[in-house]
Design a protein around this motif. Structure first.
Motif, PDB file in Angstrom:
ATOM      1  N   TRP A 151     -28.385  -9.959   7.862  1.00  0.00           N
ATOM      2  CA  TRP A 151     -29.182 -10.883   7.066  1.00  0.00           C
ATOM      3  C   TRP A 151     -29.200 -10.402   5.648  1.00  0.00           C
ATOM      4  O   TRP A 151     -29.358  -9.240   5.518  1.00  0.00           O
ATOM      5  N   PHE A 152     -28.684 -11.378   4.728  1.00  0.00           N
ATOM      6  CA  PHE A 152     -28.898 -10.811   3.421  1.00  0.00           C
ATOM      7  C   PHE A 152     -30.106 -11.702   2.618  1.00  0.00           C
ATOM      8  O   PHE A 152     -30.552 -12.911   3.017  1.00  0.00           O
ATOM      9  N   ARG A 153     -30.539 -11.048   1.616  1.00  0.00           N
ATOM     10  CA  ARG A 153     -31.587 -11.719   0.693  1.00  0.00           C
ATOM     11  C   ARG A 153     -31.346 -11.556  -0.780  1.00  0.00           C
ATOM     12  O   ARG A 153     -31.065 -10.213  -1.444  1.00  0.00           O
ATOM     13  N   GLY A 154     -30.696 -12.573  -1.298  1.00  0.00           N
ATOM     14  CA  GLY A 154     -30.181 -12.269  -2.430  1.00  0.00           C
ATOM     15  C   GLY A 154     -28.806 -11.514  -2.543  1.00  0.00           C
ATOM     16  O   GLY A 154     -27.954 -11.837  -1.799  1.00  0.00           O
ATOM     17  N   GLU A 155     -28.107 -10.867  -3.637  1.00  0.00           N
ATOM     18  CA  GLU A 155     -27.164  -9.793  -3.435  1.00  0.00           C
ATOM     19  C   GLU A 155     -27.345  -8.571  -3.471  1.00  0.00           C
ATOM     20  O   GLU A 155     -26.673  -7.774  -3.544  1.00  0.00           O
TER      21      GLU A 155
ATOM     22  N   ASP B 172     -28.653  -2.662  -2.707  1.00  0.00           N
ATOM     23  CA  ASP B 172     -27.665  -2.240  -3.509  1.00  0.00           C
ATOM     24  C   ASP B 172     -27.941  -2.851  -5.015  1.00  0.00           C
ATOM     25  O   ASP B 172     -28.305  -4.096  -5.321  1.00  0.00           O
ATOM     26  N   MET B 173     -27.743  -1.799  -5.732  1.00  0.00           N
ATOM     27  CA  MET B 173     -27.845  -2.214  -7.405  1.00  0.00           C
ATOM     28  C   MET B 173     -26.499  -1.885  -7.953  1.00  0.00           C
ATOM     29  O   MET B 173     -25.652  -1.158  -7.556  1.00  0.00           O
TER      30      MET B 173
END
Length: 228
Positions: free
Chosen positions: A14-18, A70-71
């Protein structure tokens, strides 16, 4: 030993944004193993040469949940991550045969592990003329919550005195070592995408803090993709 095994897994992300992601994985497996144990010794009756055989079934259940952030800055990607991992391995009772009085009987065995990890990861993307190359590194602190050792009981299969109501015999107890409460896991590697559909990866994974146990893992892979 001859073993037949099968597993099935269910996984999702599941992803929220990038930046934020959550991974989940559940695996169930079942195995059947045929065992063979050679017994050779000399007693007052002479040389003893026998072979004890048996069969045992086992199951494994694994569940993993992980999340990270992740940044990015230029070609760099970095950030923290955390997760939890549970596994349970169950072996049914084993009764040996074929070796007469020295056949052994092992009761059902269950092994469980519950760990939590927290750490960080970093990667850098190079874009040379031949494709894309991404070296990466990761480090985790791991805590084991089922670290106590276990007691397993082994007895002779023909020992009928275990049912003696006045003075039953007891099996031999085997004590397993305690697992490490905490340790570190680190890895370095790289993956690359080449022109003309070729891709490859290599990864080295090591452990620190496991006492006298040294564990290392190297994985290498190549892939070719062609579109028609």
């Amino acid at each position: 030993m001859l073993m037949k095994a099968g597993t099935m897994s269910l996984m999702g992300t599941w992803f929220r944004g990038e930046s934020l992601y959550v991974d989940a994985l559940a695996t169930y497996g079942r195995a059947e193993a045929d065992t063979s144990r050679l017994i050779q010794y000399t007693d007052v009756g002479g040389q003893v040469d026998r072979r004890a055989t048996g069969s045992v079934d086992g199951t494994e259940f694994v569940a993993t949940l992980g999340s990270g952030w992740d940044m990015s800055r230029d070609q760099w990607i970095f950030g923290p991550h955390a997760g939890a991992h549970y596994s349970e391995i169950r072996l049914e009772e084993l009764d040996e045969r074929g070796a007469r009085g020295v056949n052994l009987k092992l009761r059902e065995q269950v092994s469980r592990s519950l760990t939590a990890n927290v750490g960080g990861h970093v990667s850098y993307t190079f874009t040379p003329s031949w494709g894309v190359w991404v070296p990466h590194a990761r480090v985790d602190y791991v805590r084991e919550f089922h670290h106590e050792g276990q007691q397993e009981t082994v007895r002779f299969a023909a020992d009928f005195f275990q049912f003696d109501p006045l003075k039953p015999t007891v099996g031999a107890r085997l004590d397993t070592d305690d697992a490490e409460k905490s340790y570190w896991v680190w890895s370095i590697g790289a993956h690359a995408q080449f022109v003309r559909g070729f891709a490859a990866f290599v990864n080295y994974r090591g452990h620190m803090g496991l006492g006298n146990l040294d564990v290392a893992e190297v994985t290498v892979g190549v892939r070719y993709e062609k579109t028609f």
